[in-house]
Design an enzyme around this catalytic site. Sequence first.
Site, PDB file in Angstrom:
ATOM      1  N   TRP A  21      -9.356 -28.700  15.036  1.00  0.00           N
ATOM      2  CA  TRP A  21      -9.112 -29.639  13.936  1.00  0.00           C
ATOM      3  C   TRP A  21      -9.783 -29.140  12.651  1.00  0.00           C
ATOM      4  O   TRP A  21      -9.130 -28.959  11.624  1.00  0.00           O
ATOM      5  CB  TRP A  21      -9.641 -31.033  14.308  1.00  0.00           C
ATOM      6  CG  TRP A  21      -9.511 -32.071  13.231  1.00  0.00           C
ATOM      7  CD1 TRP A  21      -8.767 -31.985  12.075  1.00  0.00           C
ATOM      8  CD2 TRP A  21     -10.119 -33.373  13.201  1.00  0.00           C
ATOM      9  NE1 TRP A  21      -8.883 -33.150  11.338  1.00  0.00           N
ATOM     10  CE2 TRP A  21      -9.713 -34.011  12.010  1.00  0.00           C
ATOM     11  CE3 TRP A  21     -10.971 -34.048  14.070  1.00  0.00           C
ATOM     12  CZ2 TRP A  21     -10.132 -35.294  11.666  1.00  0.00           C
ATOM     13  CZ3 TRP A  21     -11.376 -35.330  13.726  1.00  0.00           C
ATOM     14  CH2 TRP A  21     -10.964 -35.948  12.538  1.00  0.00           C
ATOM     15  N   TYR A  57      -3.136 -31.038  11.659  1.00  0.00           N
ATOM     16  CA  TYR A  57      -4.390 -30.424  11.218  1.00  0.00           C
ATOM     17  C   TYR A  57      -4.080 -29.375  10.144  1.00  0.00           C
ATOM     18  O   TYR A  57      -3.697 -28.246  10.462  1.00  0.00           O
ATOM     19  CB  TYR A  57      -5.130 -29.760  12.378  1.00  0.00           C
ATOM     20  CG  TYR A  57      -5.548 -30.669  13.500  1.00  0.00           C
ATOM     21  CD1 TYR A  57      -5.653 -32.051  13.322  1.00  0.00           C
ATOM     22  CD2 TYR A  57      -5.845 -30.152  14.756  1.00  0.00           C
ATOM     23  CE1 TYR A  57      -6.035 -32.873  14.370  1.00  0.00           C
ATOM     24  CE2 TYR A  57      -6.238 -30.975  15.800  1.00  0.00           C
ATOM     25  CZ  TYR A  57      -6.321 -32.339  15.601  1.00  0.00           C
ATOM     26  OH  TYR A  57      -6.702 -33.156  16.643  1.00  0.00           O
ATOM     27  N   LEU A 221     -19.718 -33.987  20.357  1.00  0.00           N
ATOM     28  CA  LEU A 221     -20.929 -33.893  19.532  1.00  0.00           C
ATOM     29  C   LEU A 221     -20.889 -34.919  18.397  1.00  0.00           C
ATOM     30  O   LEU A 221     -21.723 -34.888  17.492  1.00  0.00           O
ATOM     31  CB  LEU A 221     -21.084 -32.477  18.957  1.00  0.00           C
ATOM     32  CG  LEU A 221     -21.309 -31.370  19.999  1.00  0.00           C
ATOM     33  CD1 LEU A 221     -21.243 -29.998  19.339  1.00  0.00           C
ATOM     34  CD2 LEU A 221     -22.647 -31.558  20.706  1.00  0.00           C
ATOM     35  N   ARG A 223     -18.904 -35.191  15.975  1.00  0.00           N
ATOM     36  CA  ARG A 223     -18.647 -34.537  14.682  1.00  0.00           C
ATOM     37  C   ARG A 223     -19.932 -34.149  13.957  1.00  0.00           C
ATOM     38  O   ARG A 223     -20.062 -34.337  12.749  1.00  0.00           O
ATOM     39  CB  ARG A 223     -17.749 -35.429  13.815  1.00  0.00           C
ATOM     40  CG  ARG A 223     -16.463 -35.809  14.551  1.00  0.00           C
ATOM     41  CD  ARG A 223     -15.617 -36.816  13.830  1.00  0.00           C
ATOM     42  NE  ARG A 223     -14.732 -37.491  14.773  1.00  0.00           N
ATOM     43  CZ  ARG A 223     -13.823 -38.384  14.438  1.00  0.00           C
ATOM     44  NH1 ARG A 223     -13.653 -38.714  13.186  1.00  0.00           N
ATOM     45  NH2 ARG A 223     -13.073 -38.969  15.355  1.00  0.00           N
ATOM     46  N   LYS A 229     -28.934 -31.765  13.546  1.00  0.00           N
ATOM     47  CA  LYS A 229     -29.050 -31.078  12.247  1.00  0.00           C
ATOM     48  C   LYS A 229     -28.806 -32.001  11.057  1.00  0.00           C
ATOM     49  O   LYS A 229     -29.040 -31.629   9.918  1.00  0.00           O
ATOM     50  CB  LYS A 229     -28.062 -29.905  12.192  1.00  0.00           C
ATOM     51  CG  LYS A 229     -28.409 -28.805  13.184  1.00  0.00           C
ATOM     52  CD  LYS A 229     -27.318 -27.760  13.266  1.00  0.00           C
ATOM     53  CE  LYS A 229     -27.642 -26.738  14.348  1.00  0.00           C
ATOM     54  NZ  LYS A 229     -26.520 -25.833  14.621  1.00  0.00           N
TER      55      LYS A 229
END
Length: 331
Positions: A21, A57, A221, A223, A229
């Site tokens: 994506w 996408y 995750l 995104r 992080k």
Amino acid sequence: MEYRKIGNSDLELSVITFGAWAAGGWMWGGTERSGSIDAIRKSYDEGVTSIDTAPVYGQGDSEEIVAEALQGIARDKVQIITKYGMRWDLAKGTLAMKSKDNSGNDIDIYKYAGRESIIKECEDSLRRLKTDYIDLYQIHWPDVTTPIQETMETVAELIKQGKVRHAGVCNYTAEQVAEANKYVDIVSDQVPYSMVKRDIEKELVPYSLEAVKSIIAYSPLERGLLTGKMKPGYTFEEGDHRANIYFYNDENLKRTNEFLDKLRPLAAEKNATLSQLVLRWTIEQPAITIALAGARNAEQSVQNARAVDVKLNKEELSFITTLLNELHLVK
């Protein structure tokens, strides 16, 4: 790498499948084509043989990037997964969203999976992907304007013609999967699933286990949220869809990072990153056969692929889940 059979079929996918994506740039603040191609190739070197993409996408960009990345690799060594049922070039069905393409032009995207549309989309995808068959063809979102029977019987035709090997769905409820399965063998349901989005455990997971259907987890995750992080005050690029989603507000970033901090000692013990620990936990959950992991560069894709090297025993999985059950995000 580990490989798992999808549903009761002979289709085997790499447990970490490359999610393309972000490679298409659309809704992710643009793309760097060469970086995406390098990410796909390097993940293949790590044993990631399966790639999930979709026409919408980048309005064709992602599929074309996938084709370019796979040049020179024997077709039977990779599994190409794509979708149908989201049209930006046809105002039919129901309006899914107003958006902008990668050039900044306004576009309207419709959920539509009528027979003639699927046939056209399949031909367009085969052309962009530079292949003569799709390993797993999935409806992208439910289309309430077209009977499931019409949609699935069309995919069954494409399977008979050899243009599609297997039929899957995305974002379907257990009830919708069961209905679709009357008309074609549905091998998988691709749905959002992550440590912070586990609602499918109530109905879809039990159904999938009983009916021998695979769940392909997207956004494991969340995104980027579960990488550790993203800190409070994080700012997104213009055009990044995550900016207005509650997961990424400062309070939830704080709470999520506090949870992730409790996992750091285990990650260190396993010589793993937080992302790798999260991905491994995900593919160990009941009925979750595959986790899709996107990457914008080779470093990320290699790191995602190596999540399979992390081994978690029952006690460690239970430890993570117990911590997770104490995490409450605010909407």
